[in-house]
Write a protein that holds these residues in place. Sequence first.
Motif, PDB file in Angstrom:
ATOM      1  N   ALA A 280       0.828  -1.207   0.000  1.00 45.87           N
ATOM      2  CA  ALA A 280       0.000   0.000   0.000  1.00 45.87           C
ATOM      3  C   ALA A 280       0.865   1.261   0.000  1.00 45.87           C
ATOM      4  O   ALA A 280       0.621   2.202  -0.779  1.00 45.87           O
ATOM      5  N   ILE A 281       1.895   1.276   0.845  1.00 43.81           N
ATOM      6  CA  ILE A 281       2.770   2.453   0.939  1.00 43.81           C
ATOM      7  C   ILE A 281       3.525   2.668  -0.367  1.00 43.81           C
ATOM      8  O   ILE A 281       3.618   3.795  -0.885  1.00 43.81           O
ATOM      9  N   THR A 282       4.070   1.582  -0.912  1.00 37.54           N
ATOM     10  CA  THR A 282       4.816   1.686  -2.170  1.00 37.54           C
ATOM     11  C   THR A 282       3.913   2.162  -3.301  1.00 37.54           C
ATOM     12  O   THR A 282       4.314   2.988  -4.136  1.00 37.54           O
ATOM     13  N   ALA A 283       2.683   1.655  -3.327  1.00 35.93           N
ATOM     14  CA  ALA A 283       1.730   2.070  -4.361  1.00 35.93           C
ATOM     15  C   ALA A 283       1.446   3.569  -4.266  1.00 35.93           C
ATOM     16  O   ALA A 283       1.404   4.270  -5.290  1.00 35.93           O
ATOM     17  N   VAL A 284       1.281   4.061  -3.060  1.00 39.34           N
ATOM     18  CA  VAL A 284       1.018   5.496  -2.859  1.00 39.34           C
ATOM     19  C   VAL A 284       2.213   6.320  -3.349  1.00 39.34           C
ATOM     20  O   VAL A 284       2.050   7.330  -4.040  1.00 39.34           O
ATOM     21  N   LEU A 285       3.425   5.871  -3.006  1.00 33.48           N
ATOM     22  CA  LEU A 285       4.623   6.584  -3.422  1.00 33.48           C
ATOM     23  C   LEU A 285       4.760   6.597  -4.945  1.00 33.48           C
ATOM     24  O   LEU A 285       5.150   7.606  -5.540  1.00 33.48           O
ATOM     25  N   VAL A 286       4.440   5.467  -5.571  1.00 35.38           N
ATOM     26  CA  VAL A 286       4.521   5.370  -7.030  1.00 35.38           C
ATOM     27  C   VAL A 286       3.473   6.271  -7.685  1.00 35.38           C
ATOM     28  O   VAL A 286       3.756   6.996  -8.641  1.00 35.38           O
ATOM     29  N   ILE A 287       2.237   6.226  -7.164  1.00 41.14           N
ATOM     30  CA  ILE A 287       1.150   7.055  -7.703  1.00 41.14           C
ATOM     31  C   ILE A 287       1.484   8.542  -7.576  1.00 41.14           C
ATOM     32  O   ILE A 287       1.221   9.334  -8.487  1.00 41.14           O
TER      33      ILE A 287
ATOM     34  N   ILE B 122      10.057   3.094  -4.825  1.00 41.62           N
ATOM     35  CA  ILE B 122      10.197   1.649  -4.609  1.00 41.62           C
ATOM     36  C   ILE B 122      11.299   1.366  -3.589  1.00 41.62           C
ATOM     37  O   ILE B 122      11.148   0.522  -2.702  1.00 41.62           O
ATOM     38  N   LEU B 123      12.416   2.089  -3.694  1.00 40.65           N
ATOM     39  CA  LEU B 123      13.509   1.927  -2.739  1.00 40.65           C
ATOM     40  C   LEU B 123      13.057   2.311  -1.334  1.00 40.65           C
ATOM     41  O   LEU B 123      13.359   1.613  -0.357  1.00 40.65           O
ATOM     42  N   ILE B 124      12.314   3.399  -1.233  1.00 42.17           N
ATOM     43  CA  ILE B 124      11.792   3.828   0.077  1.00 42.17           C
ATOM     44  C   ILE B 124      10.898   2.754   0.667  1.00 42.17           C
ATOM     45  O   ILE B 124      10.955   2.460   1.862  1.00 42.17           O
ATOM     46  N   GLY B 125      10.067   2.128  -0.189  1.00 38.76           N
ATOM     47  CA  GLY B 125       9.186   1.067   0.287  1.00 38.76           C
ATOM     48  C   GLY B 125       9.966  -0.108   0.849  1.00 38.76           C
ATOM     49  O   GLY B 125       9.629  -0.653   1.913  1.00 38.76           O
TER      50      GLY B 125
ATOM     51  N   LEU C 160      13.070  -0.095   2.077  1.00 43.77           N
ATOM     52  CA  LEU C 160      13.749   0.317   3.311  1.00 43.77           C
ATOM     53  C   LEU C 160      12.768   0.456   4.470  1.00 43.77           C
ATOM     54  O   LEU C 160      13.082   0.080   5.612  1.00 43.77           O
ATOM     55  N   LEU C 161      11.573   0.986   4.189  1.00 42.24           N
ATOM     56  CA  LEU C 161      10.588   1.184   5.248  1.00 42.24           C
ATOM     57  C   LEU C 161      10.133  -0.153   5.837  1.00 42.24           C
ATOM     58  O   LEU C 161      10.061  -0.311   7.067  1.00 42.24           O
ATOM     59  N   VAL C 162       9.842  -1.127   4.976  1.00 44.22           N
ATOM     60  CA  VAL C 162       9.431  -2.446   5.466  1.00 44.22           C
ATOM     61  C   VAL C 162      10.580  -3.105   6.233  1.00 44.22           C
ATOM     62  O   VAL C 162      10.362  -3.786   7.243  1.00 44.22           O
ATOM     63  N   THR C 163      11.805  -2.875   5.785  1.00 43.33           N
ATOM     64  CA  THR C 163      12.970  -3.426   6.482  1.00 43.33           C
ATOM     65  C   THR C 163      13.070  -2.867   7.898  1.00 43.33           C
ATOM     66  O   THR C 163      13.312  -3.607   8.859  1.00 43.33           O
ATOM     67  N   VAL C 164      12.876  -1.563   8.030  1.00 44.73           N
ATOM     68  CA  VAL C 164      12.931  -0.929   9.363  1.00 44.73           C
ATOM     69  C   VAL C 164      11.792  -1.437  10.244  1.00 44.73           C
ATOM     70  O   VAL C 164      12.005  -1.798  11.418  1.00 44.73           O
ATOM     71  N   LEU C 165      10.577  -1.492   9.699  1.00 49.37           N
ATOM     72  CA  LEU C 165       9.442  -1.992  10.481  1.00 49.37           C
ATOM     73  C   LEU C 165       9.648  -3.454  10.882  1.00 49.37           C
ATOM     74  O   LEU C 165       9.169  -3.888  11.943  1.00 49.37           O
ATOM     75  N   GLY C 166      10.388  -4.184  10.059  1.00 46.09           N
ATOM     76  CA  GLY C 166      10.657  -5.586  10.356  1.00 46.09           C
ATOM     77  C   GLY C 166      11.488  -5.787  11.608  1.00 46.09           C
ATOM     78  O   GLY C 166      11.515  -6.895  12.172  1.00 46.09           O
ATOM     79  N   LEU C 167      12.171  -4.728  12.070  1.00 48.86           N
ATOM     80  CA  LEU C 167      12.933  -4.812  13.320  1.00 48.86           C
ATOM     81  C   LEU C 167      12.014  -4.998  14.525  1.00 48.86           C
ATOM     82  O   LEU C 167      12.420  -5.546  15.561  1.00 48.86           O
ATOM     83  N   PHE C 168      10.752  -4.553  14.365  1.00 47.09           N
ATOM     84  CA  PHE C 168       9.819  -4.564  15.497  1.00 47.09           C
ATOM     85  C   PHE C 168       8.712  -5.609  15.342  1.00 47.09           C
ATOM     86  O   PHE C 168       7.815  -5.678  16.181  1.00 47.09           O
ATOM     87  N   VAL C 169       8.763  -6.378  14.284  1.00 44.98           N
ATOM     88  CA  VAL C 169       7.744  -7.410  14.039  1.00 44.98           C
ATOM     89  C   VAL C 169       8.419  -8.772  14.052  1.00 44.98           C
ATOM     90  O   VAL C 169       9.410  -8.993  13.358  1.00 44.98           O
ATOM     91  N   LYS C 170       7.870  -9.706  14.852  1.00 43.89           N
ATOM     92  CA  LYS C 170       8.488 -11.034  14.991  1.00 43.89           C
ATOM     93  C   LYS C 170       7.797 -12.079  14.133  1.00 43.89           C
ATOM     94  O   LYS C 170       6.578 -12.085  13.987  1.00 43.89           O
TER      95      LYS C 170
END
Length: 456
Positions: free
Chosen positions: A189-196, A203-206, A208-218
């Motif tokens: 959803a975030i990547t789609a918004v950035l692309v639109i 796409i790169l931001i998307g 990196l963002l999921v990678t950072v959020l992945g630090l807090f999701v098990k």
Amino acid sequence: MNSTIGNRSIFERVFHLSERGTTLRTELIAGATTFLSCVSIMVLNPTILAAAGMDQKAVFWATALSSCIGCLWIGLWGNFPFALGPAMGLNSYMAYTVVQGMGLSWQNGLACVFTSGCVFMLLSAFKTQQHIVDAVPDCVKKAIGAGVGMFIAFCGFQSAGLIQKSDSTLVTVGDLSNPGTVLALAGIAITAVLVIRQVKGGILIGILLVTVLGLFVKDPVTGAAYTTLPTSVFSFDNPAEALAPTLGQLSYRGMFSGPLPFVLGTIFAIVSFLFVDLFDSLGVFLGIAPKAGLVDEDGKTPGAGKALFVSAGAAAVGAVLGTSTVTIYGAESAAGIAAGGRTGLTACSTGLLTLFFSPVFLMIPSIAAAPALIMVGIFMMEPLSTLDLSDFSVAMPAFFAVAAMPFTYNIAYGVLFSMLSYTLCMAVTGRRKQLSPTMLILTAVFLMYLILDAIF
């Protein structure tokens, strides 16, 4: 200031940035996007080939070094924004079929890969690949592009956990309550918004963002976070020590001795490596070249022979270093092209990042690359809009390209079935004269391969 201008002029002279409508910043972002999209392959390739008895660390560095060589080669010589690395399907074929199934040693497996790469290069010397690219009908080229897009999107759905295997229906919807799947959906959803919104580097931001959020999701399966921080960002082992277990270890000993079925099986293994590499590369090239603006007004792609020659040479180099067939990457290259990559600078930056920042590979989770792959799949559907699908002779090869690639999980088979169906349509509709000699030869080769595939 003068140094900066000088450096930029060098990039301009080598890669023709302004001519391709791109900038240094855009190319570097595209290279980083491609690099981050390669994570799962760089991690999985050593794991898969370890099943063949190969040293995992040596294969890791063989993977990184051969990928870097391939990227620099295609970037500097061909000026193409394509990444290269070990093909996931062919590494499994080598480990589980050639070694475990047929009983060849992994050294013999590398010899099969090396031989196929050399034959591929020989075909390049006679410009066979360029003739093939030019002979492919326009409708098939466009359909192959869409088919590659579907294949890439299918990989993205898998990585995101949106689909999973099923004993009753083969594929079914994944566990939408899984934290990783939820995170991937948010990333889509975030990547789609950035692309639109046409955000540069969206796409790169998307990723990196999921990678950072992945630090807090098990991950509920392992109990560990999806993203694991590396112990260091920059790492470079002694190449001689790291590669010693696999470097130059390919061997032909025992490959062609024994019962006739064994020898024929060995020959077919070499043919399979060659066939899949050739038409996988061809399919990927035809699929993503238009998106990079590499197709001229006549629908042809100048320099296709160069790109495919590099793919062939990289396969041979990879075998010497100690990894399975190295080829042009479809999904990963497409992600970089979608981020704006248009020249060989994208490929070169990807290759250097691949070699020197290997610990980062262990940090980026597959769910982070999934949104990028799905976005690329969407982008690559566009060529279908220009096809007259009311004409069955156009619709049939288009359908087989789009359907066969994800259904068989093999780009080469999508190319094969699409081109065979095109030949069939031309033959039965009285348009045999539209079939060039190259297409007729390809049809015969495809049919022979299917027969051999059924036998072995």
